[in-house]
Scaffold this active site. Structure first.
Site, mmCIF file in Angstrom:
data_model
loop_
_atom_site.group_PDB
_atom_site.id
_atom_site.type_symbol
_atom_site.label_atom_id
_atom_site.label_comp_id
_atom_site.label_asym_id
_atom_site.label_seq_id
_atom_site.Cartn_x
_atom_site.Cartn_y
_atom_site.Cartn_z
ATOM 1 N N ARG A 1 0.839 -1.217 0.000
ATOM 2 C CA ARG A 1 0.000 0.000 0.000
ATOM 3 C C ARG A 1 0.871 1.264 0.000
ATOM 4 O O ARG A 1 0.578 2.235 0.703
ATOM 5 C CB ARG A 1 -0.936 0.025 1.222
ATOM 6 C CG ARG A 1 -2.003 -1.039 1.239
ATOM 7 C CD ARG A 1 -3.038 -0.828 0.152
ATOM 8 N NE ARG A 1 -4.191 -1.688 0.317
ATOM 9 C CZ ARG A 1 -4.253 -2.963 -0.055
ATOM 10 N NH1 ARG A 1 -3.214 -3.532 -0.634
ATOM 11 N NH2 ARG A 1 -5.354 -3.674 0.137
ATOM 12 N N SER B 1 -10.534 -0.462 2.973
ATOM 13 C CA SER B 1 -9.791 -0.574 4.233
ATOM 14 C C SER B 1 -9.356 0.811 4.689
ATOM 15 O O SER B 1 -8.673 1.517 3.942
ATOM 16 C CB SER B 1 -8.540 -1.425 4.037
ATOM 17 O OG SER B 1 -8.881 -2.691 3.553
ATOM 18 N N GLU C 1 -4.675 4.216 6.199
ATOM 19 C CA GLU C 1 -4.310 3.956 4.798
ATOM 20 C C GLU C 1 -4.936 4.988 3.866
ATOM 21 O O GLU C 1 -4.369 5.349 2.840
ATOM 22 C CB GLU C 1 -4.777 2.539 4.444
ATOM 23 C CG GLU C 1 -4.089 1.940 3.252
ATOM 24 C CD GLU C 1 -4.865 2.195 1.995
ATOM 25 O OE1 GLU C 1 -4.277 2.692 1.035
ATOM 26 O OE2 GLU C 1 -6.082 1.927 1.980
HETATM 27 N N1 EPU Z 1 -10.657 -10.316 10.261
HETATM 28 C C1 EPU Z 1 -11.385 -10.360 11.429
HETATM 29 N N2 EPU Z 1 -12.432 -9.496 11.568
HETATM 30 C C2 EPU Z 1 -12.790 -8.626 10.602
HETATM 31 C C3 EPU Z 1 -12.050 -8.597 9.418
HETATM 32 C C4 EPU Z 1 -10.979 -9.439 9.269
HETATM 33 O O1 EPU Z 1 -11.089 -11.135 12.324
HETATM 34 O O2 EPU Z 1 -13.761 -7.892 10.815
HETATM 35 C C5 EPU Z 1 -9.518 -11.232 10.094
HETATM 36 C C6 EPU Z 1 -9.906 -12.651 9.770
HETATM 37 O O3 EPU Z 1 -8.995 -13.489 10.419
HETATM 38 C C7 EPU Z 1 -9.700 -12.750 8.285
HETATM 39 C C8 EPU Z 1 -8.514 -11.855 8.106
HETATM 40 O O4 EPU Z 1 -8.719 -10.803 9.048
HETATM 41 O O5 EPU Z 1 -9.436 -14.047 7.872
HETATM 42 C C9 EPU Z 1 -8.363 -11.260 6.730
HETATM 43 O O6 EPU Z 1 -9.521 -10.545 6.370
HETATM 44 P P1 EPU Z 1 -9.797 -10.139 4.842
HETATM 45 O O7 EPU Z 1 -9.656 -11.343 3.983
HETATM 46 O O8 EPU Z 1 -11.076 -9.405 4.767
HETATM 47 O O9 EPU Z 1 -8.580 -9.212 4.478
HETATM 48 P P2 EPU Z 1 -7.938 -7.931 5.210
HETATM 49 O O10 EPU Z 1 -6.542 -8.234 5.579
HETATM 50 O O11 EPU Z 1 -8.820 -7.448 6.289
HETATM 51 C C10 EPU Z 1 -6.873 -6.984 3.032
HETATM 52 C C11 EPU Z 1 -6.880 -5.717 2.249
HETATM 53 C C12 EPU Z 1 -8.183 -5.564 1.485
HETATM 54 C C13 EPU Z 1 -8.318 -6.754 0.554
HETATM 55 C C14 EPU Z 1 -8.275 -8.045 1.392
HETATM 56 C C15 EPU Z 1 -8.280 -9.297 0.555
HETATM 57 C C16 EPU Z 1 -5.465 -4.183 3.497
HETATM 58 C C17 EPU Z 1 -5.404 -2.939 4.319
HETATM 59 N N3 EPU Z 1 -6.685 -4.580 3.131
HETATM 60 O O12 EPU Z 1 -7.909 -6.893 4.003
HETATM 61 O O13 EPU Z 1 -8.083 -4.390 0.699
HETATM 62 O O14 EPU Z 1 -9.505 -6.710 -0.205
HETATM 63 O O15 EPU Z 1 -7.058 -8.080 2.174
HETATM 64 O O16 EPU Z 1 -7.016 -9.511 -0.002
HETATM 65 O O17 EPU Z 1 -4.420 -4.753 3.178
HETATM 66 C C18 EPU Z 1 -8.601 -2.053 0.611
HETATM 67 O O18 EPU Z 1 -7.399 -1.839 0.615
HETATM 68 O O19 EPU Z 1 -9.435 -1.123 0.542
HETATM 69 C C19 EPU Z 1 -9.083 -3.441 0.717
HETATM 70 C C20 EPU Z 1 -10.381 -3.727 0.828
#
Ligand code: EPU
Length: 351
Positions: free
Chosen positions: A160, A235, A346
């Site tokens: 990012r 995010s 972010e």
């Molecule tokens: N999780 C929770 N609670 C929540 C959300 C997430 O416990 O409310 C934990 C869970 O363990 C889950 C893990 O976080 O398995 C990962 O969650 P998710 O797959 O939704 O991914 P993220 O790490 O929260 C990142 C990116 C997203 C992208 C997803 C999928 C960042 C800041 N965000 O989110 O990007 O879509 O991975 O690859 O790196 C964005 O940048 O706007 C965005 C949506």
């Protein structure tokens, strides 16, 4: 030049924050941009408006970048090279590639925003980052109005992150991005758990680019709010990278704390030079931290934390940018107290 007065920016930012631009202009060509910059240097850029939180009226001239067009520069049996102008909608470009069987960005389906801003924060999702497919970024230098080009290495991409958020911030207007995509032997990235599950449910064993794109679209729709319905900017925070020492300490208290691998191998396959150094620390999903801290689904009148993904702050209607920023600061403070982790915002907060 058609400069408009007192324009609401509500429809120009995906958070749907209603602030006013004192002066506003839409630019649809590089030439027009260069002419404008000869006389107006103190500008505020807006493109897809998908990664910003506006907290006040904008006094500077707001320049809406709306330069359209996709062109194929060259292709051979294995790869296609495309240049896409900054004002093209990102998701529509992804669908164009999927329809033409050009591989590399299908995992980045349905990300809001425009092509011109995708390199700034190196958009990423489901195991893919856009840096792995970018050849170069074209931009007009505000001071000289010269059209210059940044190679992938010069963009200094990270998680990012890029040179456009750091060393050269505010100095350039991105006008086009060039990509190298695969025409066959696609490097499919289906390792992300939710994608595997989606494909398994449909009993798809050899997925096409469209199958992956469809899976990503389904996952995003199930978890992330549609900005057309509920204002948001995806995010709000970055996933923090912490020391292994702190991770092991937290793991004692929270045995189920999730963590992430951070590397991707697509850039190696496409032989695109990237200057990013490999990451050895531990990345924690900020959504998990925010959920553990009790904020998930919390609503405070007009704004709150999304009920299905705690990393996303939402505007239910008439929230101000200040209210959402205050909530973000409260979350940061709570996470710091509870986990000794500093959450980095972010989204670009215009305060
Ligand atoms: N999780 C929770 N609670 C929540 C959300 C997430 O416990 O409310 C934990 C869970 O363990 C889950 C893990 O976080 O398995 C990962 O969650 P998710 O797959 O939704 O991914 P993220 O790490 O929260 C990142 C990116 C997203 C992208 C997803 C999928 C960042 C800041 N965000 O989110 O990007 O879509 O991975 O690859 O790196 C964005 O940048 O706007 C965005 C949506």
């Amino acid at each position: 030049m058609n400069i408009q007065q007192n324009i609401s920016l509500k429809n120009y930012n995906t958070f749907g924050i209603n602030v006013t631009a004192k002066r506003f202009i839409t630019v649809d060509s590089v030439y027009q941009l260069q002419q404008l910059l000869k006389v107006e240097k103190d500008i505020f850029l807006i493109s897809g408006g998908s990664n910003m939180l506006l907290t006040k009226d904008i006094e500077k001239l707001v320049v809406h970048i709306d330069i359209k067009g996709i062109s194929i520069d060259k292709e051979d049996d294995n790869f296609v090279y495309l240049t896409v102008n900054a004002g093209e909608n990102w998701h529509e470009f992804v669908l164009f590639c999927v329809d033409n069987d050009y591989g590399g960005i299908e995992n980045l389906s349905l990300i809001p925003g425009n092509v011109g801003t995708c390199p700034i924060q190196n958009i990423g999702a489901y195991g893919v980052e856009v840096k792995d497919t970018i050849i170069k970024v074209e931009a007009v230098e505000i001071e000289s109005q010269k059209l210059v080009s940044f190679s992938n290495a010069e963009c200094n991409f990270g998680y990012r992150n890029s040179i456009f958020k750091n060393e050269v911030k505010g100095n350039y207007v991105i006008t086009a991005v060039s990509f190298k995509l695969t025409k066959n032997s696609h490097h499919l990235n289906t390792s992300y758990g939710a994608i595997e599950t989606e494909l398994a449910v449909k009993n798809i064993k050899k997925p096409s680019l469209k199958d992956i794109s469809d899976a990503v679209i389904a996952i995003r729709k199930s978890k992330l709010p549609d900005p057309k319905e509920i204002g948001n900017s995806g995010s709000f925070f970055k996933n923090p990278v912490i020391s292994e020492k702190l991770f092991l300490k937290l793991q004692k208290e929270y045995p189920n704390i999730p963590c992430y691998p951070v590397n991707s191998s697509l850039s190696t396959l496409l032989k695109i030079n990237s200057s990013e150094k490999s990451e050895t620390k531990v990345k924690i999903p900020a959504g998990w931290l925010i959920e553990k801290a009790g904020f998930k689904g919390k609503r405070f009148g007009n704004y709150g934390v999304h009920e299905k993904q705690a990393l996303v702050l939402v505007n239910y209607g008439n929230a101000t940018g200040k209210e959402i920023y205050q909530l973000a600061q409260k979350i940061q403070q709570t996470i710091l107290n509870q986990f000794q982790i500093e959450l980095e915002i972010e989204v670009n907060v215009i305060a």
